[in-house]
Design an enzyme around this catalytic site. Structure first.
Site, mmCIF file in Angstrom:
data_model
loop_
_atom_site.group_PDB
_atom_site.id
_atom_site.type_symbol
_atom_site.label_atom_id
_atom_site.label_comp_id
_atom_site.label_asym_id
_atom_site.label_seq_id
_atom_site.Cartn_x
_atom_site.Cartn_y
_atom_site.Cartn_z
ATOM 1 N N LYS A 120 0.834 -1.210 0.000
ATOM 2 C CA LYS A 120 0.000 0.000 0.000
ATOM 3 C C LYS A 120 0.865 1.255 0.000
ATOM 4 O O LYS A 120 0.543 2.237 -0.666
ATOM 5 C CB LYS A 120 -0.920 0.017 1.229
ATOM 6 N N LYS A 208 -6.890 -11.041 -7.422
ATOM 7 C CA LYS A 208 -8.082 -11.184 -6.595
ATOM 8 C C LYS A 208 -9.091 -10.073 -6.872
ATOM 9 O O LYS A 208 -8.693 -8.937 -7.114
ATOM 10 C CB LYS A 208 -7.639 -11.110 -5.121
ATOM 11 N N LYS A 211 -11.822 -4.327 -3.849
ATOM 12 C CA LYS A 211 -12.512 -3.040 -3.784
ATOM 13 C C LYS A 211 -11.649 -1.920 -4.331
ATOM 14 O O LYS A 211 -12.152 -0.890 -4.737
ATOM 15 C CB LYS A 211 -12.815 -2.690 -2.322
#
Ligand code: TRP
Length: 345
Positions: A120, A208, A211
């Site tokens: 991230k 995957k 969101k």
């Protein structure tokens, strides 16, 4: 709460999802659907982790609504507030308080090597908050406050659970209850869920469903209307081969979409594979779209009912907060006492 749900003999489970953006098929089939089954055998706590949602830049105009809609989706998916404690993380201030206490015993380099933080942080460049680094300590607080026996985790959260175990064992119990007295914190075990529910992106069968993928066409959210579902499936990535099959490494999209079909149509994998073995994409996609629309219909109906009755939803979250706070406060006091804090008079 019913008698059965509070019996200590039932192992306790805790899990949560962030209220960032709409929940999608991956959240449902990979996580929440399994939580529903756990309610029969476990004392279940499910929270909406809104404090985690602000570890990356967030929109304050959306946070409350996303928190509420995530809670409503838990219920719409079959989480039963009579049997489970459903609550909002930030409503129980013990999460932030225990997080601070744990921060002060957690080595910085344990956090710096967390894979998710590294990924991230890399994406965000300069704009990384201390909260993002601290994310796994807050998650450890979530778990440890409830003396959770088990935490259902996917592959991507295993390292965070391992950290929670290390903090509890090495940094709290070993240091502050060294003589093998009663351990202060319970060390949780991972609960590895039955496989087959790792849902991949519609636009890339090797990554995957997520969101945070900027392409909305990569996921089907639980509240997508039928025409949106149909359009996303129509545009989903395919390959030039005829017939659907499982397990061919050259054909990740076929594997993923056939797996979705099996889950959503309620077929065994064998049955689905046989049914679609010689089907072209042109006939398979409408079949999958239909199965998806039908699988989500009852959930969407229930969601709308819940949202049309805000008082009831609020009551569920209030009762959840009260029960959660009771458990969490007792743990927090245990840790405060072990660390030597002056009692609150
Ligand atoms: N980090 C988890 C995720 O992204 C969410 C989470 C926060 C969580 N606190 C938790 C999961 C406690 C399980 C238990 O999926």
């Amino acid at each position: 709460m019913t008698e059965a749900a509070t019996t200590p003999a039932r192992p306790r489970v805790l899990s949560g999802v962030q209220p960032t953006g709409a929940l999608h098929l991956g959240n449902w089939l990979g996580a929440i659907r399994n939580w529903v089954d756990l309610q029969d055998s476990h004392d279940t706590f499910f929270c909406v982790v809104d404090l985690h949602a602000i570890t990356v830049p967030h929109d304050p105009r959306r946070l409350a609504e996303d928190t509420l809609s995530t809670a409503a989706l838990y219920l719409a998916c079959g989480i039963d507030p009579q049997r489970s404690t459903v609550f909002v993380q930030s409503h129980v201030s013990a999460h932030s308080e225990l997080c601070w206490l744990l921060n002060c015993v957690t080595p910085l380099n344990w956090l710096e090597r967390m894979i998710q933080f590294r990924e991230k942080a890399l994406k965000q460049g300069d704009n990384v908050s201390a909260g993002l680094l601290d994310y796994p300590v807050l998650m450890a607080a979530d778990i440890l406050l409830y003396d959770a026996d088990r935490v259902p985790v996917g592959e991507d959260q295993k390292q965070h659970l391992e950290l929670a175990r290390d903090i509890a064992q090495q940094r709290i119990n070993a240091r502050f209850a060294p003589d093998g007295e009663h351990p202060i914190l319970k060390v949780p075990e991972p609960l590895i869920l039955k496989e087959g529910a790792r849902v991949m992106s519609l636009t890339d069968g090797t990554s995957k469903m997520s969101k945070s993928d900027p392409n909305e066409g990569s996921r089907i959210t639980l509240l997508d209307p039928p025409e949106v579902i149909t359009r996303k499936i129509k545009r989903a990535k395919t390959d030039p081969v005829m017939g659907l099959e499982f397990g061919n490494p050259e054909r990740p999209e076929a594997d993923n979409l056939l797996g979705l079909y099996a889950l959503l149509a309620g077929r065994s994998r064998e049955h689905a594979a046989a049914e679609c073995a010689s089907m072209g994409w042109g006939s398979f996609k409408p079949l999958l779209a239909e199965a998806t629309v039908e699988a989500l219909r009852p959930l969407q109906t229930r969601y709308l009912e819940l949202r049309s009755d805000p008082a009831t939803l609020q009551q569920v979250l209030r009762a959840g907060r009260e029960r959660a706070a009771g458990v969490a406060t007792a743990t927090l006091e245990r840790v405060r006492a072990a660390l030597g804090f002056l009692e609150r008079g």
